[in-house]
Write a protein that holds these residues in place. Structure first.
Motif, PDB file in Angstrom:
ATOM      1  N   LEU A  92       0.829  -1.198   0.000  1.00 51.78           N
ATOM      2  CA  LEU A  92       0.000   0.000   0.000  1.00 51.78           C
ATOM      3  C   LEU A  92       0.866   1.251   0.000  1.00 51.78           C
ATOM      4  N   ASP A  93       1.954   1.237   0.747  1.00 52.77           N
ATOM      5  CA  ASP A  93       2.856   2.376   0.783  1.00 52.77           C
ATOM      6  C   ASP A  93       3.450   2.648  -0.601  1.00 52.77           C
ATOM      7  N   GLN A  94       3.829   1.592  -1.311  1.00 50.71           N
ATOM      8  CA  GLN A  94       4.388   1.760  -2.651  1.00 50.71           C
ATOM      9  C   GLN A  94       3.329   2.278  -3.630  1.00 50.71           C
ATOM     10  N   ILE A  95       2.102   1.808  -3.475  1.00 54.18           N
ATOM     11  CA  ILE A  95       1.033   2.253  -4.374  1.00 54.18           C
ATOM     12  C   ILE A  95       0.725   3.730  -4.141  1.00 54.18           C
ATOM     13  N   THR A  96       0.648   4.160  -2.881  1.00 54.23           N
ATOM     14  CA  THR A  96       0.375   5.578  -2.627  1.00 54.23           C
ATOM     15  C   THR A  96       1.520   6.451  -3.136  1.00 54.23           C
ATOM     16  N   ALA A  97       2.753   5.967  -3.015  1.00 54.63           N
ATOM     17  CA  ALA A  97       3.896   6.716  -3.561  1.00 54.63           C
ATOM     18  C   ALA A  97       3.788   6.822  -5.083  1.00 54.63           C
ATOM     19  N   LEU A  98       3.392   5.739  -5.733  1.00 51.99           N
ATOM     20  CA  LEU A  98       3.258   5.739  -7.190  1.00 51.99           C
ATOM     21  C   LEU A  98       2.145   6.679  -7.638  1.00 51.99           C
ATOM     22  N   LEU A  99       1.003   6.637  -6.948  1.00 50.95           N
ATOM     23  CA  LEU A  99      -0.107   7.517  -7.303  1.00 50.95           C
ATOM     24  C   LEU A  99       0.276   8.987  -7.112  1.00 50.95           C
ATOM     25  N   THR A 100       1.013   9.264  -6.052  1.00 55.50           N
ATOM     26  CA  THR A 100       1.480  10.635  -5.816  1.00 55.50           C
ATOM     27  C   THR A 100       2.423  11.077  -6.921  1.00 55.50           C
ATOM     28  N   TRP A 101       3.332  10.200  -7.311  1.00 56.55           N
ATOM     29  CA  TRP A 101       4.282  10.507  -8.390  1.00 56.55           C
ATOM     30  C   TRP A 101       3.556  10.804  -9.702  1.00 56.55           C
ATOM     31  N   ILE A 102       2.477  10.074  -9.957  1.00 58.10           N
ATOM     32  CA  ILE A 102       1.725  10.270 -11.204  1.00 58.10           C
ATOM     33  C   ILE A 102       1.131  11.674 -11.257  1.00 58.10           C
ATOM     34  N   VAL A 103       0.496  12.113 -10.156  1.00 59.38           N
ATOM     35  CA  VAL A 103      -0.175  13.419 -10.198  1.00 59.38           C
ATOM     36  C   VAL A 103       0.804  14.571  -9.978  1.00 59.38           C
ATOM     37  N   ARG A 104       1.833  14.371  -9.136  1.00 58.56           N
ATOM     38  CA  ARG A 104       2.778  15.459  -8.894  1.00 58.56           C
ATOM     39  C   ARG A 104       3.679  15.710 -10.103  1.00 58.56           C
ATOM     40  N   GLY A 105       3.873  14.676 -10.899  1.00 56.27           N
ATOM     41  CA  GLY A 105       4.712  14.839 -12.082  1.00 56.27           C
ATOM     42  C   GLY A 105       4.155  15.821 -13.086  1.00 56.27           C
ATOM     43  N   ARG A 107       3.084  18.659 -12.481  1.00 59.56           N
ATOM     44  CA  ARG A 107       3.538  20.007 -12.142  1.00 59.56           C
ATOM     45  C   ARG A 107       4.829  20.365 -12.876  1.00 59.56           C
ATOM     46  N   PHE A 108       5.609  19.339 -13.186  1.00 58.33           N
ATOM     47  CA  PHE A 108       6.915  19.574 -13.794  1.00 58.33           C
ATOM     48  C   PHE A 108       6.948  19.279 -15.292  1.00 58.33           C
ATOM     49  N   CYS A 109       5.927  18.566 -15.752  1.00 60.07           N
ATOM     50  CA  CYS A 109       5.917  18.199 -17.176  1.00 60.07           C
ATOM     51  C   CYS A 109       4.478  18.037 -17.649  1.00 60.07           C
TER      52      CYS A 109
END
Length: 365
Positions: A92-105, A107-109
Protein backbone atom coordinates in the motif's frame (compact mmCIF):
# COMPACT_ATOMS: atom_id res chain seq x y z
CA UNK A 1 3.61 4.85 5.78
CA UNK A 2 4.43 8.06 3.96
CA UNK A 3 0.88 9.37 4.01
CA UNK A 4 -0.64 11.03 7.10
CA UNK A 5 -2.87 8.01 7.61
CA UNK A 6 -4.07 4.91 5.83
CA UNK A 7 -7.08 5.26 3.54
CA UNK A 8 -10.26 3.53 4.68
CA UNK A 9 -12.07 0.97 2.58
CA UNK A 10 -14.75 3.53 1.68
CA UNK A 11 -12.05 5.94 0.48
CA UNK A 12 -10.40 3.19 -1.54
CA UNK A 13 -13.77 2.35 -3.09
CA UNK A 14 -14.23 6.02 -4.00
CA UNK A 15 -10.97 5.94 -5.94
CA UNK A 16 -11.64 2.53 -7.48
CA UNK A 17 -14.94 3.80 -8.87
CA UNK A 18 -12.87 5.67 -11.46
CA UNK A 19 -11.13 2.56 -12.79
CA UNK A 20 -13.82 1.57 -15.35
CA UNK A 21 -13.47 5.01 -16.98
CA UNK A 22 -9.72 4.56 -17.30
CA UNK A 23 -10.07 1.15 -18.90
CA UNK A 24 -12.24 2.43 -21.76
CA UNK A 25 -9.95 2.45 -24.75
CA UNK A 26 -12.33 4.45 -26.96
CA UNK A 27 -12.26 7.57 -24.77
CA UNK A 28 -9.18 9.81 -24.77
CA UNK A 29 -7.60 10.67 -21.43
CA UNK A 30 -6.76 14.16 -22.64
CA UNK A 31 -7.34 16.56 -25.49
CA UNK A 32 -4.19 18.45 -26.51
CA UNK A 33 -4.20 22.07 -27.59
CA UNK A 34 -2.14 23.04 -30.61
CA UNK A 35 1.06 24.93 -30.01
CA UNK A 36 1.68 28.10 -31.93
CA UNK A 37 4.38 30.70 -32.59
CA UNK A 38 3.79 34.42 -33.03
CA UNK A 39 6.82 35.44 -35.10
CA UNK A 40 6.01 39.10 -34.79
CA UNK A 41 6.19 39.12 -31.00
CA UNK A 42 8.55 36.13 -30.91
CA UNK A 43 6.30 34.37 -28.41
CA UNK A 44 5.44 30.68 -28.45
CA UNK A 45 2.46 28.90 -26.93
CA UNK A 46 3.24 25.32 -26.06
CA UNK A 47 0.82 22.46 -26.52
CA UNK A 48 -0.84 21.38 -23.26
CA UNK A 49 -3.41 18.74 -22.24
CA UNK A 50 -6.99 19.19 -21.03
CA UNK A 51 -7.86 16.07 -19.06
CA UNK A 52 -11.28 14.45 -18.97
CA UNK A 53 -13.53 14.55 -15.90
CA UNK A 54 -12.43 11.16 -14.55
CA UNK A 55 -8.75 12.11 -14.62
CA UNK A 56 -9.47 15.42 -12.92
CA UNK A 57 -11.42 13.58 -10.22
CA UNK A 58 -8.45 11.22 -9.84
CA UNK A 59 -6.13 14.22 -9.54
CA UNK A 60 -8.28 15.79 -6.80
CA UNK A 61 -8.59 12.57 -4.80
CA UNK A 62 -4.86 11.84 -4.80
CA UNK A 63 -4.21 15.27 -3.30
CA UNK A 64 -6.18 14.33 -0.19
CA UNK A 65 -4.11 13.54 2.94
CA UNK A 66 -4.88 9.81 2.97
CA UNK A 67 -3.37 9.40 -0.52
CA UNK A 68 -0.65 12.01 -0.79
CA UNK A 69 2.66 10.33 0.07
CA UNK A 70 4.86 12.95 1.73
CA UNK A 71 8.11 11.06 0.99
CA UNK A 72 7.15 9.65 -2.40
CA UNK A 73 10.51 10.44 -3.99
CA UNK A 74 12.37 8.39 -1.38
CA UNK A 75 10.09 5.45 -2.18
CA UNK A 76 11.35 5.57 -5.81
CA UNK A 77 7.96 5.06 -7.49
CA UNK A 78 9.58 5.51 -10.91
CA UNK A 79 11.10 2.03 -10.44
CA UNK A 80 7.58 0.59 -10.39
CA UNK A 81 6.64 2.73 -13.40
CA UNK A 82 9.60 1.35 -15.37
CA UNK A 83 8.81 -2.20 -14.25
CA UNK A 84 4.97 -2.40 -14.19
CA UNK A 85 5.14 -6.18 -13.79
CA UNK A 86 6.07 -5.46 -10.15
CA UNK A 87 2.92 -3.45 -9.43
CA UNK A 88 0.71 -6.53 -8.70
CA UNK A 89 2.96 -7.29 -5.71
CA UNK A 90 3.37 -3.71 -4.45
CA UNK A 91 2.54 -2.68 -0.89
CA UNK A 92 0.00 0.00 0.00
CA UNK A 93 2.86 2.38 0.78
CA UNK A 94 4.39 1.76 -2.65
CA UNK A 95 1.03 2.25 -4.37
CA UNK A 96 0.37 5.58 -2.63
CA UNK A 97 3.90 6.72 -3.56
CA UNK A 98 3.26 5.74 -7.19
CA UNK A 99 -0.11 7.52 -7.30
CA UNK A 100 1.48 10.64 -5.82
CA UNK A 101 4.28 10.51 -8.39
CA UNK A 102 1.73 10.27 -11.20
CA UNK A 103 -0.18 13.42 -10.20
CA UNK A 104 2.78 15.46 -8.89
CA UNK A 105 4.71 14.84 -12.08
CA UNK A 106 2.20 16.95 -13.98
CA UNK A 107 3.54 20.01 -12.14
CA UNK A 108 6.91 19.57 -13.79
CA UNK A 109 5.92 18.20 -17.18
CA UNK A 110 2.67 18.84 -19.04
CA UNK A 111 1.28 15.52 -20.19
CA UNK A 112 2.98 13.42 -17.52
CA UNK A 113 -0.35 11.93 -16.45
CA UNK A 114 -1.34 11.35 -20.07
CA UNK A 115 1.83 9.32 -20.64
CA UNK A 116 1.24 7.33 -17.46
CA UNK A 117 -2.33 6.47 -18.44
CA UNK A 118 -1.19 5.59 -21.96
CA UNK A 119 1.24 3.08 -20.44
CA UNK A 120 -1.46 1.72 -18.10
CA UNK A 121 0.41 2.60 -14.89
CA UNK A 122 -2.49 4.18 -12.92
CA UNK A 123 -4.80 1.40 -14.07
CA UNK A 124 -2.39 -1.25 -12.76
CA UNK A 125 -1.98 0.65 -9.49
CA UNK A 126 -5.74 0.80 -8.97
CA UNK A 127 -6.14 -2.90 -9.76
CA UNK A 128 -3.50 -3.64 -7.11
CA UNK A 129 -5.31 -1.32 -4.71
CA UNK A 130 -8.50 -3.30 -5.33
CA UNK A 131 -6.71 -6.48 -4.27
CA UNK A 132 -5.27 -4.81 -1.19
CA UNK A 133 -8.73 -3.51 -0.31
CA UNK A 134 -10.21 -6.99 -0.46
CA UNK A 135 -7.54 -8.21 1.96
CA UNK A 136 -7.77 -5.20 4.29
CA UNK A 137 -8.63 -5.54 7.95
CA UNK A 138 -11.70 -3.42 8.76
CA UNK A 139 -11.32 -0.40 11.01
CA UNK A 140 -13.26 -0.83 14.26
CA UNK A 141 -14.09 2.14 16.47
CA UNK A 142 -16.40 2.43 19.47
CA UNK A 143 -18.29 5.08 21.36
CA UNK A 144 -19.45 4.67 24.95
CA UNK A 145 -21.86 6.60 27.14
CA UNK A 146 -22.61 6.12 30.85
CA UNK A 147 -26.12 4.84 31.54
CA UNK A 148 -27.33 3.72 34.98
CA UNK A 149 -23.84 2.83 36.18
CA UNK A 150 -22.94 0.87 33.04
CA UNK A 151 -21.56 1.73 29.62
CA UNK A 152 -23.73 1.73 26.52
CA UNK A 153 -21.42 0.99 23.61
CA UNK A 154 -21.86 1.37 19.86
CA UNK A 155 -19.32 -0.26 17.53
CA UNK A 156 -18.73 0.89 13.97
CA UNK A 157 -16.97 -1.14 11.29
CA UNK A 158 -15.54 1.07 8.55
CA UNK A 159 -17.90 3.82 9.67
CA UNK A 160 -21.11 1.76 9.72
CA UNK A 161 -23.10 0.26 12.58
CA UNK A 162 -21.74 -3.12 13.59
CA UNK A 163 -22.99 -3.84 17.10
CA UNK A 164 -24.49 -2.36 20.27
CA UNK A 165 -23.93 -3.72 23.75
CA UNK A 166 -23.92 -2.85 27.44
CA UNK A 167 -20.94 -3.54 29.73
CA UNK A 168 -20.47 -2.82 33.42
CA UNK A 169 -16.76 -2.01 33.09
CA UNK A 170 -14.55 -0.85 30.24
CA UNK A 171 -12.29 -3.84 30.70
CA UNK A 172 -15.25 -6.05 29.78
CA UNK A 173 -15.35 -4.27 26.43
CA UNK A 174 -11.81 -5.42 25.76
CA UNK A 175 -12.58 -8.95 26.92
CA UNK A 176 -15.64 -9.27 24.70
CA UNK A 177 -14.51 -7.37 21.61
CA UNK A 178 -10.78 -6.84 21.76
CA UNK A 179 -9.21 -3.41 21.45
CA UNK A 180 -10.87 -1.05 18.94
CA UNK A 181 -8.72 1.19 16.79
CA UNK A 182 -10.10 4.12 18.78
CA UNK A 183 -12.54 4.41 21.68
CA UNK A 184 -14.47 7.62 22.35
CA UNK A 185 -15.87 8.08 25.86
CA UNK A 186 -18.50 10.53 27.02
CA UNK A 187 -16.59 11.10 30.25
CA UNK A 188 -13.99 13.69 31.31
CA UNK A 189 -10.43 12.55 30.60
CA UNK A 190 -7.72 14.82 31.95
CA UNK A 191 -9.19 16.66 34.94
CA UNK A 192 -7.95 19.99 36.33
CA UNK A 193 -5.15 19.37 38.82
CA UNK A 194 -6.43 22.04 41.24
CA UNK A 195 -8.39 25.27 41.29
CA UNK A 196 -5.75 27.16 39.33
CA UNK A 197 -6.52 25.37 36.03
CA UNK A 198 -10.28 25.22 36.62
CA UNK A 199 -12.52 25.46 34.67
CA UNK A 200 -11.13 23.54 31.71
CA UNK A 201 -10.87 25.49 28.47
CA UNK A 202 -12.54 22.59 26.66
CA UNK A 203 -15.62 22.74 28.90
CA UNK A 204 -16.09 26.46 28.30
CA UNK A 205 -15.55 26.02 24.57
CA UNK A 206 -18.06 23.17 24.47
CA UNK A 207 -20.72 25.29 26.14
CA UNK A 208 -20.23 28.03 23.59
CA UNK A 209 -20.19 25.56 20.70
CA UNK A 210 -23.51 23.84 21.52
CA UNK A 211 -25.33 27.14 22.08
CA UNK A 212 -28.84 26.54 23.46
CA UNK A 213 -27.80 23.09 24.73
CA UNK A 214 -24.96 24.63 26.82
CA UNK A 215 -26.41 23.43 30.11
CA UNK A 216 -25.83 19.82 29.05
CA UNK A 217 -22.08 20.45 29.46
CA UNK A 218 -21.09 20.34 33.11
CA UNK A 219 -17.84 21.85 34.33
CA UNK A 220 -15.33 19.13 35.16
CA UNK A 221 -14.24 19.30 38.84
CA UNK A 222 -10.58 19.35 39.88
CA UNK A 223 -9.14 15.86 40.32
CA UNK A 224 -8.61 16.04 44.14
CA UNK A 225 -12.36 16.23 44.86
CA UNK A 226 -12.82 12.67 43.63
CA UNK A 227 -10.57 11.43 46.42
CA UNK A 228 -13.10 12.71 48.95
CA UNK A 229 -15.10 10.01 50.81
CA UNK A 230 -18.53 11.63 50.32
CA UNK A 231 -20.41 14.20 48.30
CA UNK A 232 -20.49 16.65 51.20
CA UNK A 233 -16.70 16.41 51.62
CA UNK A 234 -16.16 16.69 47.86
CA UNK A 235 -18.47 19.70 47.67
CA UNK A 236 -16.60 21.44 50.50
CA UNK A 237 -13.24 20.80 48.82
CA UNK A 238 -14.63 21.98 45.49
CA UNK A 239 -15.69 25.27 47.10
CA UNK A 240 -12.26 25.60 48.68
CA UNK A 241 -10.51 25.12 45.32
CA UNK A 242 -12.88 27.00 43.01
CA UNK A 243 -15.17 29.16 45.20
CA UNK A 244 -18.11 27.28 43.69
CA UNK A 245 -20.12 24.23 44.67
CA UNK A 246 -20.02 20.85 42.97
CA UNK A 247 -23.10 19.42 41.26
CA UNK A 248 -24.46 16.06 42.32
CA UNK A 249 -24.31 14.99 38.66
CA UNK A 250 -20.56 15.52 38.66
CA UNK A 251 -20.23 13.52 41.89
CA UNK A 252 -22.45 10.73 40.53
CA UNK A 253 -19.91 10.17 37.73
CA UNK A 254 -17.08 9.66 40.22
CA UNK A 255 -16.81 5.87 39.79
CA UNK A 256 -16.83 6.06 35.99
CA UNK A 257 -14.36 8.96 35.86
CA UNK A 258 -11.90 7.03 38.03
CA UNK A 259 -12.55 3.88 36.00
CA UNK A 260 -11.73 5.71 32.76
CA UNK A 261 -8.64 7.25 34.36
CA UNK A 262 -7.29 3.81 35.20
CA UNK A 263 -8.36 2.34 31.86
CA UNK A 264 -6.52 4.81 29.63
CA UNK A 265 -3.22 4.01 31.31
CA UNK A 266 -3.06 0.79 29.31
CA UNK A 267 -5.39 1.97 26.52
CA UNK A 268 -4.07 5.31 25.24
CA UNK A 269 -6.16 5.03 22.06
CA UNK A 270 -9.06 6.58 23.99
CA UNK A 271 -10.45 10.10 23.57
CA UNK A 272 -13.00 12.27 25.34
CA UNK A 273 -16.14 13.45 23.58
CA UNK A 274 -19.39 15.17 24.45
CA UNK A 275 -22.38 13.91 22.43
CA UNK A 276 -24.08 17.32 22.17
CA UNK A 277 -20.84 18.70 20.71
CA UNK A 278 -20.76 15.77 18.25
CA UNK A 279 -24.35 16.30 17.13
CA UNK A 280 -23.78 20.05 16.84
CA UNK A 281 -20.82 19.31 14.55
CA UNK A 282 -22.89 16.88 12.46
CA UNK A 283 -25.66 19.40 11.88
CA UNK A 284 -23.46 22.46 11.49
CA UNK A 285 -25.69 24.45 13.84
CA UNK A 286 -27.34 24.01 17.26
CA UNK A 287 -29.95 21.28 17.52
CA UNK A 288 -33.62 22.20 17.79
CA UNK A 289 -34.81 19.81 20.49
CA UNK A 290 -33.71 18.21 23.75
CA UNK A 291 -32.43 14.65 23.53
CA UNK A 292 -35.08 13.59 26.06
CA UNK A 293 -37.91 14.39 23.66
CA UNK A 294 -39.23 12.35 20.73
CA UNK A 295 -38.42 15.17 18.32
CA UNK A 296 -34.91 15.43 19.73
CA UNK A 297 -34.24 11.72 19.41
CA UNK A 298 -35.56 11.59 15.86
CA UNK A 299 -33.47 14.64 14.97
CA UNK A 300 -30.33 12.92 16.30
CA UNK A 301 -31.11 9.59 14.65
CA UNK A 302 -31.57 11.33 11.31
CA UNK A 303 -28.22 13.10 11.69
CA UNK A 304 -26.50 9.77 12.38
CA UNK A 305 -28.20 8.16 9.39
CA UNK A 306 -27.02 11.00 7.16
CA UNK A 307 -23.47 10.14 8.25
CA UNK A 308 -23.92 6.47 7.30
CA UNK A 309 -24.74 5.22 10.81
CA UNK A 310 -28.11 3.50 10.63
CA UNK A 311 -29.15 2.22 14.05
CA UNK A 312 -31.43 -0.85 13.91
CA UNK A 313 -35.05 -0.60 14.97
CA UNK A 314 -34.59 -3.48 17.41
CA UNK A 315 -31.61 -4.51 19.56
CA UNK A 316 -30.98 -7.51 21.78
CA UNK A 317 -32.98 -7.85 25.01
CA UNK A 318 -30.38 -6.26 27.29
CA UNK A 319 -29.15 -3.45 25.04
CA UNK A 320 -32.69 -2.74 23.86
CA UNK A 321 -33.59 -1.71 27.42
CA UNK A 322 -30.93 1.02 27.50
CA UNK A 323 -32.28 4.59 27.42
CA UNK A 324 -32.66 5.68 23.78
CA UNK A 325 -30.83 8.96 24.33
CA UNK A 326 -27.80 7.09 25.73
CA UNK A 327 -27.71 4.81 22.67
CA UNK A 328 -27.81 7.86 20.40
CA UNK A 329 -25.08 9.52 22.47
CA UNK A 330 -22.86 6.43 22.21
CA UNK A 331 -23.39 6.40 18.43
CA UNK A 332 -22.41 10.07 18.23
CA UNK A 333 -19.26 9.29 20.20
CA UNK A 334 -18.47 6.45 17.78
CA UNK A 335 -18.97 8.83 14.84
CA UNK A 336 -16.33 11.12 16.30
CA UNK A 337 -13.95 8.18 16.79
CA UNK A 338 -14.43 7.31 13.12
CA UNK A 339 -13.71 10.92 12.10
CA UNK A 340 -10.57 10.92 14.20
CA UNK A 341 -9.07 7.71 12.78
CA UNK A 342 -9.60 9.20 9.32
CA UNK A 343 -7.73 12.34 10.29
CA UNK A 344 -10.85 14.52 10.19
CA UNK A 345 -11.47 14.91 13.92
CA UNK A 346 -11.29 18.30 15.59
CA UNK A 347 -10.74 19.27 19.21
CA UNK A 348 -12.01 22.18 21.23
CA UNK A 349 -8.67 23.80 21.95
CA UNK A 350 -7.07 27.25 21.90
CA UNK A 351 -4.33 25.96 19.58
CA UNK A 352 -4.58 26.48 15.82
CA UNK A 353 -2.83 23.17 15.17
CA UNK A 354 -4.44 19.74 15.49
CA UNK A 355 -3.27 18.15 18.77
CA UNK A 356 -2.36 14.46 19.12
CA UNK A 357 -5.21 12.13 20.04
CA UNK A 358 -3.30 11.22 23.20
CA UNK A 359 -3.49 14.77 24.59
CA UNK A 360 -5.84 14.97 27.57
CA UNK A 361 -8.26 17.61 28.71
CA UNK A 362 -9.66 17.98 25.19
CA UNK A 363 -13.14 17.37 23.82
CA UNK A 364 -13.14 15.92 20.30
CA UNK A 365 -15.78 16.03 17.61
Amino acid sequence: MGTQRKPTRDEIDELLALLPSFEKTDEPIAEWSKGSVDWETKRATLSYPSYNDAVMAFHRLIHRPQWLHVDYQKARPQDLARNPDRIPAATLDQITALLTWIVRGERFCDGHMDSCFEEGIPQAALRRLNRLNADAVPVIVAGADVAKGSWVVILLEDGHFQRALVVDHLLQLRQRLGVPDLLALDIPIGLPTDGADWPRTADLAARTFVGPRRFSVFTTPPRPVYDAPSYSAANALHRQLTDKGMSRQAWALRAKILEAEAFITDHPNTIEVHPEVCFRAMKGEPLNFSKKTWNGQMERRALLSAKGIDLPDQLDEITGKAPPDDLLDAAAAAWTAWRCVRGRGEALTESDSRPPLTDRGLIWF
